[in-house]
Enzyme design. Structure first.
Site, PDB file in Angstrom:
ATOM      1  N   GLY A  36       0.830  -1.213   0.000  1.00 50.98           N
ATOM      2  CA  GLY A  36       0.000   0.000   0.000  1.00 50.98           C
ATOM      3  C   GLY A  36       0.859   1.256   0.000  1.00 50.98           C
ATOM      4  O   GLY A  36       0.573   2.227  -0.714  1.00 50.98           O
ATOM      5  N   HIS A  37       1.931   1.247   0.793  1.00 53.80           N
ATOM      6  CA  HIS A  37       2.830   2.412   0.806  1.00 53.80           C
ATOM      7  C   HIS A  37       3.582   2.532  -0.520  1.00 53.80           C
ATOM      8  O   HIS A  37       3.787   3.633  -1.036  1.00 53.80           O
ATOM      9  CB  HIS A  37       3.866   2.272   1.928  1.00 53.80           C
ATOM     10  CG  HIS A  37       3.285   2.223   3.301  1.00 53.80           C
ATOM     11  ND1 HIS A  37       3.176   1.060   4.017  1.00 53.80           N
ATOM     12  CD2 HIS A  37       2.772   3.201   4.096  1.00 53.80           C
ATOM     13  CE1 HIS A  37       2.641   1.316   5.189  1.00 53.80           C
ATOM     14  NE2 HIS A  37       2.366   2.604   5.262  1.00 53.80           N
ATOM     15  N   GLN A 153      -8.550  10.311   7.720  1.00 48.42           N
ATOM     16  CA  GLN A 153      -7.264  11.027   7.775  1.00 48.42           C
ATOM     17  C   GLN A 153      -7.078  11.887   6.526  1.00 48.42           C
ATOM     18  O   GLN A 153      -6.647  13.040   6.603  1.00 48.42           O
ATOM     19  CB  GLN A 153      -6.126  10.012   7.891  1.00 48.42           C
ATOM     20  CG  GLN A 153      -4.742  10.590   7.633  1.00 48.42           C
ATOM     21  CD  GLN A 153      -3.654   9.593   7.934  1.00 48.42           C
ATOM     22  OE1 GLN A 153      -3.335   9.385   9.087  1.00 48.42           O
ATOM     23  NE2 GLN A 153      -3.066   8.980   6.919  1.00 48.42           N
ATOM     24  N   LEU A 184      -4.771  -3.709   2.664  1.00 51.91           N
ATOM     25  CA  LEU A 184      -3.440  -3.857   3.254  1.00 51.91           C
ATOM     26  C   LEU A 184      -3.289  -2.861   4.395  1.00 51.91           C
ATOM     27  O   LEU A 184      -3.697  -1.710   4.289  1.00 51.91           O
ATOM     28  CB  LEU A 184      -2.358  -3.597   2.199  1.00 51.91           C
ATOM     29  CG  LEU A 184      -2.336  -4.547   1.002  1.00 51.91           C
ATOM     30  CD1 LEU A 184      -1.080  -4.308   0.168  1.00 51.91           C
ATOM     31  CD2 LEU A 184      -2.393  -6.002   1.441  1.00 51.91           C
ATOM     32  N   ARG A 187      -1.230  -3.256  10.401  1.00 56.25           N
ATOM     33  CA  ARG A 187      -1.774  -3.986  11.551  1.00 56.25           C
ATOM     34  C   ARG A 187      -2.224  -5.407  11.186  1.00 56.25           C
ATOM     35  O   ARG A 187      -2.523  -6.191  12.084  1.00 56.25           O
ATOM     36  CB  ARG A 187      -2.929  -3.199  12.173  1.00 56.25           C
ATOM     37  CG  ARG A 187      -2.438  -1.904  12.837  1.00 56.25           C
ATOM     38  CD  ARG A 187      -3.498  -1.208  13.659  1.00 56.25           C
ATOM     39  NE  ARG A 187      -2.915  -0.158  14.479  1.00 56.25           N
ATOM     40  CZ  ARG A 187      -2.909   1.139  14.192  1.00 56.25           C
ATOM     41  NH1 ARG A 187      -3.462   1.553  13.070  1.00 56.25           N
ATOM     42  NH2 ARG A 187      -2.358   2.018  15.001  1.00 56.25           N
TER      43      ARG A 187
HETATM   44  O1  PAF Z   1      -0.996   7.237   7.699  1.00 54.56           O
HETATM   45  C1  PAF Z   1       0.027   7.264   8.410  1.00 54.56           C
HETATM   46  O2  PAF Z   1       0.901   6.407   8.315  1.00 54.56           O
HETATM   47  C2  PAF Z   1       0.189   8.375   9.427  1.00 54.56           C
HETATM   48  O3  PAF Z   1      -1.019   8.699  10.030  1.00 54.56           O
HETATM   49  C3  PAF Z   1       0.877   9.629   8.868  1.00 54.56           C
HETATM   50  C4  PAF Z   1       0.045  10.282   7.765  1.00 54.56           C
HETATM   51  C5  PAF Z   1       2.247   9.247   8.319  1.00 54.56           C
HETATM   52  C6  PAF Z   1       1.066  10.669   9.976  1.00 54.56           C
HETATM   53  O4  PAF Z   1       1.837  10.159  11.006  1.00 54.56           O
END
Ligand code: PAF
Length: 283
Positions: A36-37, A153, A184, A187
């Protein structure tokens, strides 16, 4: 790929990235990277753009009873993944650099932060907004990439960037999923085999409800059916509700983009997910 751990070095490194006229994209993360990242990094890699990733496990967004101490930390593996993904620079600030002695500033975004995870995790979005504002000031990116999995978020960051005049384009990237549909998440490693099998109920329930609402089913009924499916699969549901996709207000108008959001616990693991609701089909 450069790796920097001090603010002065970060500023020099970002200026170097910009020296040939490139723009800068930021991918903020808390490490424990997964596909995902990497999808965020891939989305950020546009022609003429250099990609900066940050890795910082932000203590201010964890509640007293949350998993800060057991949050996975895998710096070597993260750096390898970012190198392979073609990231240009990694910002790895120590906690004292982010929150020096006497740090006393808080950014709170009202409204959009209030419900859902904001209600379940008091102070969480203040912690997110505060650290993201700092990252924006430190890196000064032209654009920043956030996953849609953390939909609230994303909405909070969009509101904050607009309200505080950050000249940063906020880009939301669709949720990456395992083959069975589970979103994904860092956790997911907490799930044992049985919980992982049952966890598929989460995306399935969202999908069934979203398709039903899009067909014109009563949203309350569709949500109730999805709720029952999650309970039957062994989840404890924190929330499962339809919201306006921009403001996250409850009981959203059907002619606006809507989102169905869920947080549910299986065993000791809390999972979140969400799905877009298309406007009901006409005729
Ligand atoms: O989504 C995340 O991993 C976190 O909330 C973030 C945006 C890096 C802020 O710490």
């Amino acid at each position: 790929m450069d790796i920097v751990r001090e603010l002065a070095a970060l500023r020099i490194a970002v200026a170097a990235l910009r020296s040939d006229g490139a723009s800068v994209a930021l991918v903020p993360t808390m490490g424990a990277l997964h596909a995902g990242h990497i999808a965020l990094v891939e989305a950020a890699k546009r022609p003429g753009t250099k990609v900066v990733a940050s890795i910082f496990v932000n203590p201010r967004q964890f509640g007293a009873n949350e998993d800060l101490s057991r949050y996975p930390r895998r710096e070597m593996a993260d750096l390898k993944m970012l190198t392979e993904a073609g990231c240009d620079l990694v910002w790895l600030p120590p906690v004292e650099a982010m929150y020096p002695q006497g740090f006393a500033t808080n950014i709170g975004v009202t409204g959009v932060s209030d419900g859902f995870d904001g209600a379940a995790r008091p102070g969480h979005f203040d912690g997110v907004a505060t650290v993201v504002a700092k990252l924006f000031n430190q890196v000064a990116p032209d654009c920043a990439y956030f996953g849609e999995k953390d939909f609230q978020q994303l909405a909070v960051v969009r509101r904050m960037a607009l309200d505080l005049d950050f000249a940063v384009e906020i880009v939301g990237v669709p949720t990456q999923r395992d083959d069975d549909g589970l979103a994904l998440s860092s956790r997911n490693i907490y799930l044992d085999e049985d919980e992982r099998t049952k966890a598929v109920a989460l995306p399935r329930a969202l999908g069934v409800a979203a398709r039903g609402i899009a067909r014109g089913d009563d949203p309350a009924d569709a949500v109730a059916v999805a709720h029952a499916a999650l309970i039957a699969a062994g989840f404890a549901v924190d929330y499962l509700a339809l919201a306006d996709a921009e403001t996250l207000a409850a009981e959203p108008a059907a002619d606006r983009p809507r989102r169905l959001l869920v947080a549910a616990r299986i065993g000791t693991t809390r999972l979140i997910d969400n799905i877009a609701i298309d406007p009901p089909e006409q005729g």
